[in-house]
Write a protein that holds these residues in place. Structure first.
Motif, PDB file in Angstrom:
ATOM      1  N   GLU A 170      16.324 -44.042  -1.509  1.00 24.98           N
ATOM      2  CA  GLU A 170      16.194 -42.666  -2.003  1.00 24.98           C
ATOM      3  C   GLU A 170      14.711 -42.396  -2.221  1.00 24.98           C
ATOM      4  O   GLU A 170      14.075 -43.078  -3.001  1.00 24.98           O
ATOM      5  N   PRO A 171      14.108 -41.429  -1.499  1.00 26.65           N
ATOM      6  CA  PRO A 171      12.672 -41.203  -1.682  1.00 26.65           C
ATOM      7  C   PRO A 171      12.327 -40.777  -3.102  1.00 26.65           C
ATOM      8  O   PRO A 171      13.058 -40.013  -3.735  1.00 26.65           O
ATOM      9  N   ILE A 172      11.217 -41.303  -3.619  1.00 25.51           N
ATOM     10  CA  ILE A 172      10.766 -40.964  -4.967  1.00 25.51           C
ATOM     11  C   ILE A 172       9.879 -39.737  -4.823  1.00 25.51           C
ATOM     12  O   ILE A 172       8.663 -39.843  -4.710  1.00 25.51           O
ATOM     13  N   SER A 173      10.465 -38.549  -4.840  1.00 26.86           N
ATOM     14  CA  SER A 173       9.706 -37.390  -4.376  1.00 26.86           C
ATOM     15  C   SER A 173       8.576 -36.990  -5.311  1.00 26.86           C
ATOM     16  O   SER A 173       7.771 -36.150  -4.959  1.00 26.86           O
ATOM     17  N   ILE A 174       8.477 -37.605  -6.502  1.00 32.35           N
ATOM     18  CA  ILE A 174       7.338 -37.270  -7.364  1.00 32.35           C
ATOM     19  C   ILE A 174       6.033 -37.705  -6.696  1.00 32.35           C
ATOM     20  O   ILE A 174       4.979 -37.136  -6.928  1.00 32.35           O
ATOM     21  N   GLN A 177       4.319 -35.057  -4.794  1.00 32.36           N
ATOM     22  CA  GLN A 177       3.872 -33.909  -5.577  1.00 32.36           C
ATOM     23  C   GLN A 177       2.611 -34.280  -6.351  1.00 32.36           C
ATOM     24  O   GLN A 177       2.196 -35.437  -6.356  1.00 32.36           O
ATOM     25  N   LEU A 183      -0.991 -40.922 -10.048  1.00 26.96           N
ATOM     26  CA  LEU A 183      -0.421 -42.253 -10.268  1.00 26.96           C
ATOM     27  C   LEU A 183      -0.966 -43.241  -9.248  1.00 26.96           C
ATOM     28  O   LEU A 183      -1.378 -44.349  -9.600  1.00 26.96           O
TER      29      LEU A 183
ATOM     30  N   TYR B  96      19.795 -47.561 -10.224  1.00 31.09           N
ATOM     31  CA  TYR B  96      18.345 -47.742 -10.112  1.00 31.09           C
ATOM     32  C   TYR B  96      17.589 -46.649 -10.856  1.00 31.09           C
ATOM     33  O   TYR B  96      16.430 -46.819 -11.203  1.00 31.09           O
ATOM     34  N   ILE B 133      12.105 -34.888 -11.510  1.00 28.79           N
ATOM     35  CA  ILE B 133      11.292 -34.430 -10.381  1.00 28.79           C
ATOM     36  C   ILE B 133      11.541 -35.309  -9.163  1.00 28.79           C
ATOM     37  O   ILE B 133      11.641 -34.834  -8.041  1.00 28.79           O
ATOM     38  N   SER B 134      11.657 -36.622  -9.415  1.00 29.22           N
ATOM     39  CA  SER B 134      11.779 -37.540  -8.289  1.00 29.22           C
ATOM     40  C   SER B 134      13.139 -37.471  -7.613  1.00 29.22           C
ATOM     41  O   SER B 134      13.246 -37.422  -6.404  1.00 29.22           O
ATOM     42  N   PHE B 135      14.175 -37.522  -8.418  1.00 31.56           N
ATOM     43  CA  PHE B 135      15.524 -37.604  -7.845  1.00 31.56           C
ATOM     44  C   PHE B 135      16.327 -36.389  -8.286  1.00 31.56           C
ATOM     45  O   PHE B 135      17.365 -36.514  -8.937  1.00 31.56           O
TER      46      PHE B 135
END
Lengths: 236, 309
Positions: A170-174, A177, A183, B96, B133-135
């Motif tokens: 699952e891509p860590i979409s943060i 951005q 980070l 996770y 934001i991430s998921f």
């Protein structure tokens, strides 16, 4: 020739503008969403840097000291306009995704910093080599940051699906951005500090780089501000 | 920068015993909330909570070992952070998510700022925002018995009327684990209030301002039912008593607390009315957390924040 090669090596490795000097952070943080954007930004900056370094070096004896900043800006801005038109004509998608950051190359610290610290003191050939080195160093750093962020944040590399194929990822979409840029750059600086490498944020390393909080004797943009103010003070 | 934040954060806890006592009390107060959450959302909720607690404690332990710091991961603060984080996640998230969230909360938000007591923002909520934001897909999909269900706030935004009674007593509707029952939250909050572990000022001012702003600007024909859904839904009660009162990330003085509550109520309501995401109270809290040093600078009682001079 030897001197020129040394200058290129310095730009890419020992004085890498992003990774060591921590210059040009604005485009670094803003456009490294993907590897393509990062490399595109790096190459555009490199072209502007080489041309402006050569021009400024050629004109270094003509430009009066008191108005050198406006003169540099005019030179840089003309080349940026050229690059902007070229990008718009031939790689429109890149032009769209870089957006406002192309015109902003005009005020990129690396370009003004190199103009002030190097091109205004050295001959045309060496200044060109310096431009190539610094530009390549910038491109490599931006490309690598973009690659990393794109891989973890979207699962792709240069737009090609790599991790998306794998259903469990699952891509860590943060990471693609704005906060992700901070980070990643912070982690990089932390690793540099841990290993005691040369870097602007590293106080423990043997060889120091960047501003070292010694603004008066620094070759970067802070010197410009300092001398400019002094000049104005004298006039007043 | 560093001195500015340090001076404001320092001396929230006078002694280590006080810190421990408050942490233990928070964990006890969370028991009814956890029980209600696990009962409402089943075994999945328990797994999420367990994963986030284990992740918080373990990552703090590993970080402190690696950095050769005194190991404090078993003193309860990591446990509390883990519980709070788990409670503000939906129950059906893949495991996770709480594990990554726990690592982010303890290492990035707490340890990098100098350990528990020195962080500027609430770790559980920052971590929730990071995950949101991430998921965003997994984090906004609330399931009950395997069926995706809209939260009361989404139902209301789409023009429906959510069942208020269910929301207060026992939520069969969608939400985070900690939102299962407002009653359980209030029981926990009363426990903290009776033993004087949290200040009553911030939650009161917060809920008061929030209600007024919602009543005034919440829409032309807002009904009592809608207002109550706004208050009892979307974690406002949870935030008011368990996050806004967190000693480290809220102002010290009485007037500071009042201002903090007003700001929090205002910003939560603005997010609620204008924001695209209905469950966005956590953004309001971390935003106000960042203003705490500024509030403390002008409203802290003399002698508490005097390190700067």
């Amino acid at each position: 020739m030897r001197e020129g090669l040394k200058q290129i090596y310095k730009g890419i490795v020992t004085d890498n503008p992003v990774l060591v000097l921590m210059l040009g952070m604005c485009p670094t943080l803003a456009v490294t969403k993907s590897a393509v954007d990062g490399v595109g930004m790096g190459l555009s900056t490199m072209v502007v840097l080489i041309l402006s370094n050569m021009m400024i070096s050629a004109l270094r004896k003509v430009i009066p000291d008191g108005v050198r900043m406006p003169a540099y800006i005019v030179i840089v801005a003309s080349f940026v306009t050229v690059v902007e038109f070229v990008l718009k004509a031939y790689v429109y998608s890149l032009y769209e995704s870089l957006g406002v950051y192309i015109p902003l190359i005009v005020v990129n610290c690396i370009i003004l910093g190199r103009a002030e610290a190097y091109a205004s003191k050295n001959n045309v050939f060496l200044s060109m080599c310096d431009g190539i080195g610094m530009g390549l160093g910038f491109t490599v750093a931006l490309g690598l940051l973009g690659l990393f962020r794109e891989l973890l944040g979207a699962g792709t590399m240069f737009g090609i699906n790599i991790l998306r194929e794998n259903a469990s990822f699952e891509p860590i979409s943060i990471l693609v951005q704005a906060p992700g840029a901070f980070l990643v750059v912070a982690c990089l600086a932390a690793i540099q500090n841990k290993l005691g490498l040369k870097g602007a944020t590293n106080k423990r390393g043997k060889t120091k780089a960047g501003c070292n909080h010694d603004c008066l004797h620094c070759g970067g943009c802070m010197t410009l501000v300092g001398t400019e103010n002094e000049k104005e003070g004298e006039k007043a | 920068m560093r001195t500015f934040f340090d001076s404001a954060v320092e001396s929230r806890y006078k002694t280590e015993e006080e810190l421990r006592a408050i942490t233990v009390n928070y964990c006890i107060a969370l028991i009814p909330v956890i029980a209600a959450g696990c009962y409402a959302f089943g075994f999945n909720a328990f797994k999420v909570l367990l994963a986030s607690v284990v992740s918080c404690v373990a990552s703090e332990y590993i970080y402190q070992k690696l950095m050769k710091l005194p190991v404090t991961s078993l003193d309860g603060t990591a446990l509390m952070t883990g519980l709070l984080l788990g409670l503000c996640l939906p129950s059906e998230v893949p495991l996770y998510i709480p594990i990554l969230g726990g690592m982010f909360a303890t290492i990035v938000v707490v340890q990098l700022f100098g350990g528990y007591g020195f962080h500027v923002m609430n770790p559980a909520l920052v971590s929730r925002c990071f995950l949101l934001i991430s998921f965003s897909e997994a984090m906004t999909e609330y399931k009950i018995d395997g069926l995706t269900t809209a939260t009361p706030l989404t139902i209301m935004r789409n023009g429906g009327t959510p069942d208020l009674q269910q929301l207060i007593v026992f939520n069969e509707q969608a939400g985070c684990i900690g939102e299962a029952s407002v009653l359980a939250l209030i029981v926990g909050a009363l426990f903290l209030l009776i033993f004087r572990k949290i200040s009553v000022i911030t939650p009161t001012v917060y809920l008061f301002v929030f209600t007024i702003v919602i009543c005034l600007f919440g829409g032309q024909d807002i009904s009592l039912n809608d207002v109550l859904t706004h208050i009892f839904g979307g974690g406002v009660i949870f935030v008011a008593f368990f996050f806004a009162t967190d000693r480290v990330t809220s102002p010290v003085g009485r007037w500071g607390k009042v201002i903090y509550g007003v700001l929090l109520g205002l910003i939560t309501a603005i997010y609620r009315i204008l924001g695209t995401n209905t469950e966005s109270v956590s953004y309001a809290v971390i935003f106000c957390n960042l203003l705490v040093p500024l509030i403390d600078k002008y409203f802290a009682p003399r002698g508490v924040v005097e390190k700067e001079a």
